[in-house]
Design a protein around this motif. Structure first.
Motif, PDB file in Angstrom:
ATOM      1  N   GLY A   1     -24.832 -42.539  19.860  1.00  0.00           N
ATOM      2  CA  GLY A   1     -25.779 -41.801  19.038  1.00  0.00           C
ATOM      3  C   GLY A   1     -26.981 -42.668  18.719  1.00  0.00           C
ATOM      4  N   PHE A   2     -27.845 -42.125  17.871  1.00  0.00           N
ATOM      5  CA  PHE A   2     -29.078 -42.833  17.490  1.00  0.00           C
ATOM      6  C   PHE A   2     -29.224 -42.797  15.970  1.00  0.00           C
ATOM      7  CE2 PHE A   2     -29.659 -40.796  21.562  1.00  0.00           C
ATOM      8  CZ  PHE A   2     -30.188 -41.799  22.372  1.00  0.00           C
ATOM      9  N   VAL A   3     -29.661 -43.908  15.415  1.00  0.00           N
ATOM     10  CA  VAL A   3     -29.996 -43.912  13.986  1.00  0.00           C
ATOM     11  C   VAL A   3     -31.394 -44.504  13.823  1.00  0.00           C
ATOM     12  CG1 VAL A   3     -29.466 -44.896  11.719  1.00  0.00           C
ATOM     13  CG2 VAL A   3     -27.613 -43.991  13.145  1.00  0.00           C
ATOM     14  N   GLY A   4     -32.251 -43.776  13.136  1.00  0.00           N
ATOM     15  CA  GLY A   4     -33.573 -44.295  12.792  1.00  0.00           C
ATOM     16  C   GLY A   4     -33.444 -45.099  11.504  1.00  0.00           C
ATOM     17  N   ILE A   5     -33.708 -46.398  11.561  1.00  0.00           N
ATOM     18  CA  ILE A   5     -33.711 -47.196  10.322  1.00  0.00           C
ATOM     19  C   ILE A   5     -35.172 -47.424   9.938  1.00  0.00           C
ATOM     20  CG2 ILE A   5     -32.810 -49.193   9.106  1.00  0.00           C
ATOM     21  CD1 ILE A   5     -30.726 -49.584  11.127  1.00  0.00           C
ATOM     22  N   VAL A   6     -35.516 -46.980   8.766  1.00  0.00           N
ATOM     23  CA  VAL A   6     -36.928 -46.910   8.386  1.00  0.00           C
ATOM     24  C   VAL A   6     -37.133 -47.498   6.998  1.00  0.00           C
ATOM     25  CG1 VAL A   6     -37.012 -44.751   9.704  1.00  0.00           C
ATOM     26  CG2 VAL A   6     -36.880 -44.641   7.240  1.00  0.00           C
ATOM     27  N   GLY A   7     -38.363 -47.792   6.688  1.00  0.00           N
ATOM     28  CA  GLY A   7     -38.709 -48.115   5.315  1.00  0.00           C
ATOM     29  C   GLY A   7     -38.844 -49.597   5.028  1.00  0.00           C
ATOM     30  N   CYS A   8     -38.497 -49.949   3.829  1.00  0.00           N
ATOM     31  CA  CYS A   8     -39.168 -50.980   3.045  1.00  0.00           C
ATOM     32  C   CYS A   8     -38.302 -52.204   2.765  1.00  0.00           C
ATOM     33  CB  CYS A   8     -39.535 -50.361   1.700  1.00  0.00           C
ATOM     34  SG  CYS A   8     -40.001 -48.607   1.751  1.00  0.00           S
ATOM     35  N   ASN A   9     -38.822 -53.011   1.838  1.00  0.00           N
ATOM     36  CA  ASN A   9     -38.070 -54.012   1.079  1.00  0.00           C
ATOM     37  C   ASN A   9     -38.119 -53.599  -0.383  1.00  0.00           C
ATOM     38  OD1 ASN A   9     -39.608 -56.697   2.915  1.00  0.00           O
ATOM     39  ND2 ASN A   9     -37.578 -55.864   3.216  1.00  0.00           N
ATOM     40  N   ASN A  10     -37.126 -54.061  -1.122  1.00  0.00           N
ATOM     41  CA  ASN A  10     -37.057 -53.778  -2.553  1.00  0.00           C
ATOM     42  C   ASN A  10     -36.366 -54.981  -3.196  1.00  0.00           C
ATOM     43  OD1 ASN A  10     -36.144 -52.892  -5.109  1.00  0.00           O
ATOM     44  ND2 ASN A  10     -36.114 -50.771  -4.415  1.00  0.00           N
ATOM     45  N   PRO A  11     -37.024 -55.654  -4.152  1.00  0.00           N
ATOM     46  CA  PRO A  11     -36.412 -56.870  -4.695  1.00  0.00           C
ATOM     47  C   PRO A  11     -35.078 -56.643  -5.407  1.00  0.00           C
ATOM     48  CG  PRO A  11     -38.411 -56.301  -5.893  1.00  0.00           C
ATOM     49  CD  PRO A  11     -38.344 -55.386  -4.718  1.00  0.00           C
ATOM     50  N   LYS A  12     -34.651 -55.401  -5.520  1.00  0.00           N
ATOM     51  CA  LYS A  12     -33.303 -55.151  -6.046  1.00  0.00           C
ATOM     52  C   LYS A  12     -32.241 -55.526  -5.010  1.00  0.00           C
ATOM     53  CE  LYS A  12     -34.468 -51.376  -9.194  1.00  0.00           C
ATOM     54  NZ  LYS A  12     -34.391 -49.919  -9.438  1.00  0.00           N
ATOM     55  N   ILE A  13     -32.667 -55.656  -3.764  1.00  0.00           N
ATOM     56  CA  ILE A  13     -31.734 -55.933  -2.663  1.00  0.00           C
ATOM     57  C   ILE A  13     -32.192 -57.205  -1.962  1.00  0.00           C
ATOM     58  CG2 ILE A  13     -30.954 -55.077  -0.401  1.00  0.00           C
ATOM     59  CD1 ILE A  13     -31.389 -52.223  -1.565  1.00  0.00           C
ATOM     60  N   MET A  14     -31.269 -58.078  -1.590  1.00  0.00           N
ATOM     61  CA  MET A  14     -31.662 -59.297  -0.876  1.00  0.00           C
ATOM     62  C   MET A  14     -32.509 -58.908   0.339  1.00  0.00           C
ATOM     63  SD  MET A  14     -29.580 -61.901   1.467  1.00  0.00           S
ATOM     64  CE  MET A  14     -28.703 -63.053   0.511  1.00  0.00           C
ATOM     65  N   GLN A  15     -33.703 -59.495   0.405  1.00  0.00           N
ATOM     66  CA  GLN A  15     -34.688 -59.014   1.374  1.00  0.00           C
ATOM     67  C   GLN A  15     -34.137 -58.968   2.797  1.00  0.00           C
ATOM     68  OE1 GLN A  15     -37.825 -61.540   2.534  1.00  0.00           O
ATOM     69  NE2 GLN A  15     -39.103 -59.887   3.318  1.00  0.00           N
ATOM     70  N   ASP A  16     -34.173 -57.805   3.382  1.00  0.00           N
ATOM     71  CA  ASP A  16     -33.810 -57.528   4.777  1.00  0.00           C
ATOM     72  C   ASP A  16     -32.324 -57.648   5.080  1.00  0.00           C
ATOM     73  OD1 ASP A  16     -36.349 -56.730   5.549  1.00  0.00           O
ATOM     74  OD2 ASP A  16     -36.979 -58.740   6.113  1.00  0.00           O
ATOM     75  N   SER A  17     -31.500 -57.927   4.045  1.00  0.00           N
ATOM     76  CA  SER A  17     -30.058 -58.000   4.320  1.00  0.00           C
ATOM     77  C   SER A  17     -29.519 -56.622   4.710  1.00  0.00           C
ATOM     78  CB  SER A  17     -29.302 -58.539   3.106  1.00  0.00           C
ATOM     79  OG  SER A  17     -29.472 -57.654   2.003  1.00  0.00           O
ATOM     80  N   GLY A  18     -30.023 -55.584   4.053  1.00  0.00           N
ATOM     81  CA  GLY A  18     -29.583 -54.229   4.392  1.00  0.00           C
ATOM     82  C   GLY A  18     -30.158 -53.781   5.720  1.00  0.00           C
TER      83      GLY A  18
END
Ligand code: BF8
Ligand code: SF4
Length: 629
Positions: free
Chosen positions: A441-458
C-alpha cells in the motif's frame, strides 16, 4: 512532551543539537524554550471548549458536577463550541493554501498580460493539457497565451459562487463525487466555502456539530481539490513540472565561503525569482567582488521544497530548523514570503548580521526589511534583495560562524508526471506490484514539526516502520527534509525496506520514500489516488492507502488531514486537534466519519503503533479487493 529537556531529547538531529547548544551559549531562546514557558497550556483551549466568537463572552465550558458552566452566555454547549472552533481552524488552513493558489493565478495572468518580466510559461505542454482537461476550447491548437488566458479565467471562477462544483473535482472517482453530492460536501467555490464556514460559526447560525463538521469537510475539500491543486498545477506550468533530480539536505548545505540566501515560506513566485537573480552573472560577480566564492541559495520549509523539486537547490531545514539556520551565523539573508515563518526569526536575525527580508503584503513582520515583490517588479526587487545579501555577507562575523555536519544526498522531483514516466506512461505496473503484494500500500506522510514532539522522531520513525512493512511512503512538506536527513530519499534506502518494496525500488531505481513536493502538493497525492482508483474501477476509500501527519502543528495541516479523510483516506495524527472537549466531535472524527466518507482519523503518538494502525487499514482494504494481506 519533550519541552524543557536536554537538546538531545528535543531533536533527532546532530545539526540541530549543535545549534541548540550554540543558541543557549549565545543566550538566544528558541521555540523549545518558549514551549517550556507556555507549558502547561490552558486546559480549556486545549480541549477546544473556549469561545471568543462574540463579546457576550469569552466563554468557557467546564461541565461542572454542580451543573454550572455547561453553556456559554448564548447557550452554546461544548459540542457546538468545539465544532465551531474546529470549523474555523479548518477555514484558516484552507484559506492559506488557497490564497497561495490564487497568487499563482495572478502571476499567470500577469504573464499573459505581459506585465511579469522574468516570468514565463516553462511547461507549455502541461498548460495545454490542464487547459484541455478543464474544458478550455482548442487548448491544443490556439496560441499559448490565449489558452493561458482562458485557463486563468477557469481558475478564477473556481474561487467564486457561480460554480456548483470545482473544475478539478472531475479527477475524483465518480463514486466519490456522488457520495459528496449526497452528503452535501461537494465543494462549490473556494472562497465561498471558507466564507460560509465563517458565517455558520457566527453566533446564532449553525449549532449542529454534525452539520458544522460536514461543512468543515466541504471547506477542506475546496482546499485539496481546489486551491492547493490550482497552486500545484499552475506552479508547474510557470516554473516547470518536477522530474527526478539529486540534491542535498541539512544545515551543512550552508557554505562558509559563499553568500547564503535562505528562501523561506511557500510561494515559488518569489523564491524562483530570487534564484534567477542569484544566477545572473552580474550579481555573481558582485558576490565575488565582496569576497565570496559564490551565491548559495538554499531552502527552508515549503518554498524550499518548491525550488528543490524543480531546480534542485539544496534544502537547509524544515520548520524547527528555521531559527537554528540563523544561529549558524552563516545566513546572510532570509527571504520570506508567507506561512509558517516564526515571528521569532526577526529577533534572532537581529542577533547576527542576517538580513530578514519580507516580500509579501500578506506577510509583514515588524523589524524586518520589507521589499514588496509582485509579478510586475519581481525581477528588479529580487536583484535588490540578492544585493542586500551580498552586503550582509561583508558584515558576517567569522568568529560566530559554525556550520555543523556534512550535507546528506537526496533524490527529489517525483511529480505524478515523473512517476508515470518512470512507469512507462501508465499506473498499471504500480498496480501490478500492489496486486502481487510487493507494494502492500501507500501512505502519504505530510506536514510539520512541533516542539511538543522530539523533532522528526515521528516523521522518520513512521516512514522507516512503514517501508519495512512493504508500504511505500509519499512525502511532502517538512517531512521531506526529515526523510532526506535520515537517508530515506536515496535509492539505496531500498535496503531499509521490506523485500517486496525493496525489489520494486531497485528495479525502478527509486527510493522507498518519494519526495512529492510542498504542502500544496498533497494535491498530487489526491490526483494519484484518483488515477489509481479509476484504473481499478473503485473508490478512493477502497484503495490500500493511508495518510499521516505525525508532528503537525498548523491549521493547514488540519485542512489537509480533513480533505484526505473526506476523500476516503484514513489519516493518522501524532497529536490530537483541540477537539477533545466534545465527545460528539471527537467521536465523529475518529469513528463516525467512517460511516459517512469511508475513512476517519486515528490519533497515536508512538510511530510504531501508528504504523500498526495504518497497516491494519491497508490489510483490510487489500482483503476487500481480494488481494493477499
Ligand atoms: O505548508 S509542513 S510546518 S512549512 S504547514 Fe509549515 Fe507544516 Fe512545514 Fe509548509 Ni506545511
Ligand atoms: Fe459565549 Fe456564545 Fe458568544 Fe461564544 S458565541 S462567546 S459561547 S456567548
Amino acid at each position: 512532551m519533550n519541552s524543557g529537556t536536554p537538546e538531545n531529547e528535543r531533536t533527532l538531529w546532530k545539526d540541530a543539537r549543535q545549534m541548540l547548544r550554540k543558541a543557549e551559549a549565545e543566550n538566544i531562546p528558541t521555540a523549545w524554550d518558549r514551549m517550556r514557558e507556555q507549558t502547561p497550556h490552558c486546559k480549556f483551549c486545549e480541549l477546544g471548549t473556549t469561545c471568543r466568537n462574540c463579546v457576550m463572552g469569552p466563554c468557557r465550558i467546564a461541565n461542572r458536577k454542580d451543573g454550572k458552566m455547561r453553556y456559554g452566555v448564548c447557550g452554546a454547549d461544548a459540542d457546538v463550541i468545539v465544532a465551531r472552533n474546529f470549523g474555523r481552524f479548518i477555514a484558516g488552513g484552507a484559506a492559506g493554501h488557497s490564497d497561495h493558489g490564487r497568487d499563482l493565478i495572478e502571476t499567470l495572468e500577469a504573464v499573459v498580460e505581459g506585465h511579469a518580466p522574468g516570468y514565463t510559461i516553462r511547461d507549455e505542454a502541461k498548460l495545454r493539457r490542464i487547459a484541455g482537461e478543464l474544458g478550455v476550447a482548442e487548448a491544443d491548437t490556439r496560441p499559448t497565451l490565449d489558452v493561458a488566458r482562458d485557463l486563468v479565467d477557469v481558475c478564477y471562477a473556481d474561487f467564486g459562487s457561480r460554480r456548483t462544483e470545482l473544475a478539478f473535482l472531475k479527477r475524483a472517482p465518480k463514486a466519490r463525487r456522488e457520495l459528496w453530492e449526497r452528503l452535501g460536501m461537494t465543494p462549490r467555490g473556494i472562497d465561498r466555502e471558507i466564507a460560509e464556514m465563517m458565517h455558520r460559526t457566527h453566533m446564532g447560525c449553525d449549532n449542529d456539530p454534525a452539520s458544522l463538521l460536514t461543512h468543515a469537510a466541504r471547506t477542506a475539500l475546496a482546499d485539496g481539490w481546489g486551491g492547493s491543486m490550482i497552486g500545484t498545477e499552475l506552479s508547474d506550468i510557470l516554473f516547470g513540472t518536477p522530474m527526478p533530480r539529486q540534491s542535498t539536505v541539512n544545515l551543512g548545505v550552508l557554505r562558509e565561503d559563499a553568500v547564503n540566501i535562505l528562501v523561506h515560506g511557500h510561494n515559488p513566485v518569489v523564491s524562483e525569482m530570487i534564484l534567477a537573480a542569484a544566477r545572473e552573472p552580474a550579481l555573481q560577480q558582485a558576490a565575488r567582488d565582496a569576497g565570496a566564492a559564490a551565491l548559495n541559495v538554499a531552502g527552508l520549509c515549503c518554498t524550499g521544497n518548491e525550488l528543490l523539486m524543480r531546480q534542485g537547490i539544496p534544502m537547509a531545514g524544515n520548520h524547527l530548523m528555521t531559527e537554528l539556520a540563523i544561529v549558524t551565523g552563516a545566513a546572510d539573508a532570509i527571504v520570506a514570503d508567507y506561512q509558517c515563518i516564526m515571528p521569532s526569526l526577526v529577533r534572532i536575525a537581529a542577533c547576527y548580521h542576517t538580513r530578514f527580508v519580507t516580500t509579501s503584503p500578506k506577510g509583514r513582520f515588524t523589524g524586518a526589511t520589507h521589499i514588496e515583490v509582485h509579478p510586475h517588479n519581481a525581477q528588479e526587487k529580487c536583484r535588490e534583495i540578492v544585493q542586500l545579501a551580498i552586503e550582509a555577507f561583508t558584515k558576517r562575523d567569522p568568529a560566530r560562524v559554525s556550520i555543523p555536519v556534512q550535507p546528506v544526498p537526496i533524490t527529489t522531483g517525483f511529480s505524478n508526471e515523473a512517476i508515470l514516466a518512470a512507469l512507462g506512461g501508465t499506473p498499471a505496473p504500480l498496480l501490478d506490484a500492489v496486486k502481487a503484494g510487493q507494494i502492500r500500500g501507500f501512505v502519504g506522510i505530510v506536514g510539520c514539526n512541533n516542539p511538543k514532539i522530539m523533532q522528526d522522531s515521528g516523521n522518520v520513525g513512521l516512514a522507516k516502520e512503514l517501508i519495512r512493512r512493504d508500504i511505500m511512503v509519499l512525502a511532502t512538506g517538512c517531512v521531506t527534509t526529515a526523510a532526506g536527513k535520515a537517508g530515506l530519499l536515496m535509492p539505496e534506502a531500498a535496503d531499509m525496506a521490506g523485500p517486496g518494496l525493496s525489489a520494486v525500488c531497485k528495479a525502478l531505481g527509486v527510493p522507498p520514500v518519494l519526495h512529492m513536493g510542498s504542502c500544496v502538493d498533497n494535491s498530487r497525492i489526491l490526483q494519484l489516488c484518483g488515477l489509481l482508483a479509476d484504473e481499478l474501477g473503485v473508490d478512493i476509500s477502497d484503495l490500500p492507502v493511508g495518510a499521516s501527519s505525525p508532528e503537525w502543528y498548523s491549521e493547514k495541516a488540519a485542512a489537509i488531514g480533513l480533505y484526505a479523510v473526506a476523500s476516503g483516506i484514513p489519516t493518522h495524527l501524532g497529536l490530537p486537534p483541540n477537539i477533545l472537549g466534545s465527545d460528539v466531535v471527537t467521536g465523529m472524527a475518529v469513528d463516525g466519519l467512517n460511516g459517512l466518507v469511508g475513512a476517519a482519523f486515528m490519533v497515536e503518538a508512538d510511530p510504531v503503533k501508528a504504523a500498526d494502525l495504518l497497516e491494519a487499514h491497508i490489510v483490510e482494504r487489500r482483503q476487500k479487493l481480494g488481494l493477499s494481506a
